[in-house]
Design a protein around this motif. Structure first.
Motif, PDB file in Angstrom:
ATOM      1  N   THR A  55       0.851  -1.184   0.000  1.00  0.00           N
ATOM      2  CA  THR A  55       0.000   0.000   0.000  1.00  0.00           C
ATOM      3  C   THR A  55       0.887   1.235   0.000  1.00  0.00           C
ATOM      4  N   ILE A  56       0.636   2.136  -0.951  1.00  0.00           N
ATOM      5  CA  ILE A  56       1.436   3.352  -1.089  1.00  0.00           C
ATOM      6  C   ILE A  56       0.636   4.573  -0.664  1.00  0.00           C
ATOM      7  N   PHE A  57      -0.676   4.530  -0.922  1.00  0.00           N
ATOM      8  CA  PHE A  57      -1.551   5.650  -0.596  1.00  0.00           C
ATOM      9  C   PHE A  57      -2.632   5.163   0.382  1.00  0.00           C
ATOM     10  N   THR A  83       4.709   9.133   6.352  1.00  0.00           N
ATOM     11  CA  THR A  83       4.089  10.462   6.354  1.00  0.00           C
ATOM     12  C   THR A  83       2.646  10.388   5.873  1.00  0.00           C
ATOM     13  N   GLN A  84       2.356   9.444   4.947  1.00  0.00           N
ATOM     14  CA  GLN A  84       0.980   9.241   4.489  1.00  0.00           C
ATOM     15  C   GLN A  84       0.126   8.675   5.620  1.00  0.00           C
ATOM     16  N   GLY A 294     -12.056  19.932  -6.720  1.00  0.00           N
ATOM     17  CA  GLY A 294     -11.962  21.300  -7.199  1.00  0.00           C
ATOM     18  C   GLY A 294     -11.484  22.347  -6.223  1.00  0.00           C
ATOM     19  N   LEU A 295     -11.336  22.031  -4.928  1.00  0.00           N
ATOM     20  CA  LEU A 295     -10.862  23.032  -3.985  1.00  0.00           C
ATOM     21  C   LEU A 295      -9.375  23.327  -4.230  1.00  0.00           C
ATOM     22  N   VAL A 296      -8.943  24.538  -3.908  1.00  0.00           N
ATOM     23  CA  VAL A 296      -7.535  24.916  -4.049  1.00  0.00           C
ATOM     24  C   VAL A 296      -7.011  25.405  -2.706  1.00  0.00           C
ATOM     25  N   ASN A 297      -5.699  25.381  -2.593  1.00  0.00           N
ATOM     26  CA  ASN A 297      -5.013  25.873  -1.388  1.00  0.00           C
ATOM     27  C   ASN A 297      -5.406  25.118  -0.116  1.00  0.00           C
ATOM     28  N   THR A 298      -5.847  23.889  -0.257  1.00  0.00           N
ATOM     29  CA  THR A 298      -6.069  23.027   0.897  1.00  0.00           C
ATOM     30  C   THR A 298      -4.850  22.124   1.058  1.00  0.00           C
ATOM     31  N   TYR A 299      -4.670  21.580   2.251  1.00  0.00           N
ATOM     32  CA  TYR A 299      -3.499  20.740   2.487  1.00  0.00           C
ATOM     33  C   TYR A 299      -3.774  19.820   3.675  1.00  0.00           C
ATOM     34  N   GLU A 343       0.169  16.658  -2.907  1.00  0.00           N
ATOM     35  CA  GLU A 343      -0.351  15.457  -2.252  1.00  0.00           C
ATOM     36  C   GLU A 343       0.459  15.111  -1.004  1.00  0.00           C
ATOM     37  N   ASP A 344       1.758  15.297  -1.080  1.00  0.00           N
ATOM     38  CA  ASP A 344       2.640  14.994   0.052  1.00  0.00           C
ATOM     39  C   ASP A 344       3.572  16.181   0.277  1.00  0.00           C
ATOM     40  N   PRO A 345       3.151  17.150   1.116  1.00  0.00           N
ATOM     41  CA  PRO A 345       3.968  18.353   1.322  1.00  0.00           C
ATOM     42  C   PRO A 345       5.378  18.065   1.821  1.00  0.00           C
TER      43      PRO A 345
END
Length: 639
Positions: A55-57, A83-84, A294-299, A343-345
């Motif tokens: 499993t990677i994600f 980290t995931q 569709g959202l942006v600037n989320t993390y 996806e992975d900061p």
């Protein structure tokens, strides 16, 4: 119906995905039982996961069992993708920690246990593959108690109530009188992480699955949620259509399409995934996990709602690799890597204009191989990465008041900050002790915001600063000339000026990442192994098990030692490595000399201040700032 969100967590090859598959099959949510080695499991939907057999994600599945509605978040097991796994922990009601009966407790298992403790997640344990070692249940339980927690309880045991009572002195006295413990009390003990239920079985053969489901259903309780809307984002992904997906858990209130949960961003659609398929929902309520396109600037870690605090991850990569373009366009590569960083900061993609080089931060070799394959499969970029460098950090060992002044023509700001040494692993902490009589509340808010927004670098090698507490003591603004950006400049200069003063007094310290290792070799090879560890500047634990060496050692010395172990043990030795944190660098003089970092020449992080005289700004050296500053020192620790 009770709704619970759980994460299934384990060391690689413990049977984590197999357990997810068994739970889904046993509850009638799957018609056929998939297998990891056949590449047909319900949750490992990515082609790369099927090919690798790992499993990677993180993935989501949903099932119903009696009165339980269960959302399962399956997480990666390999240490390189921890980290995931950490991203998921902040949204869990309970975790299911899978232990392999054949492998026992590994160093990664211990790290996962510590992460669960850090996030205060109640834990159920499932000892898997017990069919292979049918007589080892008591031995494994004893190991779990001694190496993880004494309050891990076999919930299939006839002595369950007595074992539970032994975990609390007052509870034990009541039990002696009544010979019973109420279900409500046991539920509370589990949710408060006082006790940890443990079950045994074989996920592949479906042994013990019914008992585990019954126990999990009976011994979990749904949390209470506030009425106002709150949510936590734990994952960002991109599907094969190029859609950017934000994964979140609702922690209060409800959510509907066309609502605005972020500034000027309305919800277009709400999805609930089950494996690789999804259904759209008109409303999701508190407790549910959903996905919004569709959202942006989320993390990952972003909290939404009142009085919510963003989750700061504790796991950080320790190796940096440079991209070898292999003839590919550099801007195309940079764009692809920034999408993966979304996806992975923790990839921390950086572009060096001076070196004309792209670099990424990586946990280990397997993650690097996966990254190269994703770039090829998803973006058609056939690239490689050069051998990694160690990611150093810096800290301080004393306290100082740093001063930053920024006063070019028609601008004005001065900031005084107290820099103090923090606890190991605490990162950067910020506090405000400035009086409103000294600085207006709005200016104070800007200063703290600017401090938090910047990555502060040390002055020894230019490495990130960590384990430091920065406190706003005071400063000065102009009613006429001060604008918002002025305090951003003054803040940075104050931190750097303080660091330069500490450096002059030898109170700055270079840190490097260290491994906790577990090395198992034949008795005849112990001497060779000990000599190697000493040569690598490692430290052995005081108590050692025959044939097994444990301790800590610098990553820089040990990260490729596994190859040597395989060679001199002829493939029979094993080496487990887990990042344990940052400690003083064992060869700091050599590293600082090699880096040749000049903090004064780092113009983006200058320690110098700017003052104004006769209608023109002029630069003042960091040493001379105390004699030139406009405010007196605020900290009584200064001379």
């Amino acid at each position: 119906m009770k709704h619970i969100v759980t994460g299934i967590i384990a060391n690689v090859d413990a049977g984590k995905t197999t357990l997810s598959e068994a739970l889904l099959y046993q509850t009638g949510n799957l018609r056929n039982l998939g297998r990891v080695d056949n590449g047909n499991t319900f949750l490992d939907t990515d082609q790369l996961e099927k090919k690798r057999g790992i499993t990677i994600f993180s993935h989501q599945a949903n099932l119903e069992y009696n009165d339980l509605s269960l959302t399962i978040l399956d997480t990666p097991g390999h240490v390189d993708f921890v980290t995931q796994t950490e991203q998921v922990l902040s949204v869990l009601d309970y975790a299911i920690l899978v232990i392999s009966a054949t492998d026992g407790i590994t160093s990664h298992t211990r790290s996962l246990w510590n992460l669960l403790k850090h996030y205060h997640v109640p834990v159920f344990l499932f000892v898997n593959k017990i069919d292979i070692n049918t007589n080892m249940a008591s031995q494994i339980l004893s190991q779990l108690k001694s190496e993880l927690d004494e309050s891990i309880i076999d919930f299939s045991s006839d002595n369950m109530l007595e074992d539970i009572a032994m975990c609390d002195e007052s509870l034990f006295e009541d039990y002696l009188q009544t010979s019973t413990i109420s279900d409500e009390k046991i539920l509370s003990l589990i949710s408060d992480r006082v006790i940890f239920p443990c079950y045994f079985g074989s996920a592949l053969k479906l042994d013990g699955i019914d008992e585990f489901l019954q126990g999990f259903n009976h011994w979990t309780q749904e949390p209470h949620y506030p009425d106002n809307f709150q949510a936590k984002i734990f994952k960002i992904s991109h599907n094969d259509k190029g859609e950017r997906l934000t994964w979140l858990r609702i922690l209060g209130g409800s959510l509907k399409p066309r609502e605005e949960i972020l500034p000027e961003q309305k919800i277009s659609q709400i999805r609930v995934y089950n494996g690789e398929k999804f259904s759209t929902y008109p409303t999701v309520n508190a407790g549910q996990v959903c996905t919004i396109p569709g959202l942006v600037n989320t993390y990952p870690g972003l909290s939404i709602g009142e009085n919510q605090i963003d989750t700061i991850p504790t796991i950080t990569p320790v190796l940096s690799y440079a991209l070898d373009l292999n003839g590919n366009d550099i801007q195309t590569c940079l764009k692809a890597l920034h999408e993966l960083e979304d996806e992975d900061p923790k990839l921390h993609v950086t572009w060096s204009e001076h070196l004309k080089e792209i670099s990424v931060q990586i946990m280990g070799e397997i993650q690097l191989e996966i990254l190269e394959q994703i770039l090829l499969d998803r973006y058609n970029l056939n690239v490689t990465f050069t051998k990694g460098n160690i990611l150093y950090k810096e800290t301080i060992t004393n306290s100082i008041e740093g001063v930053g002044h920024f006063e070019p023509l028609r601008h004005y700001s001065e900031v005084h900050l107290l820099l103090e040494s923090g606890k190991r692993g605490s990162g950067l902490q910020f506090e405000n002790q400035c009086s409103l009589e000294v600085l207006d509340k709005n200016w104070q808010h800007q200063i703290i915001s600017n401090l938090k927004a910047k990555e502060h670098l040390g002055v020894l090698t230019g490495s990130p600063l960590t384990d430091v507490k920065i406190t706003l003591l005071g400063g000065k603004a102009s009613n006429v000339h001060t604008v918002g950006g002025d305090f951003r400049q003054a803040c940075s200069r104050a931190v750097r000026q303080g660091l330069m003063m500490l450096k002059e007094n030898n109170d700055c310290q270079l840190l490097e990442p260290w491994y906790r290792f577990r090395l198992k070799v034949d008795r005849t090879q112990i001497g060779r192994a000990i000599n190697d560890i000493q040569r690598m500047h490692g430290t052995l634990d005081e108590q050692q098990v025959d044939g097994v060496l444990t301790g800590i050692a610098p990553v820089s010395e040990m990260y490729d030692y596994a190859t040597n172990v395989r060679s001199y043990t002829h493939g029979n030795g094993t080496l487990e490595l887990e990042i344990v944190g940052y400690y003083p660098c064992h060869n700091s003089i050599d590293i600082i000399s090699h880096q040749k970092y000049d903090p004064v020449s780092d113009l983006e992080n200058t320690p110098q201040s700017v003052f104004c005289a006769h209608g023109a700004g002029y630069t003042v050296d960091w040493k001379d700032v105390p004699a030139t500053m406009h405010c007196e020192y605020f900290w009584n620790g200064m001379n």
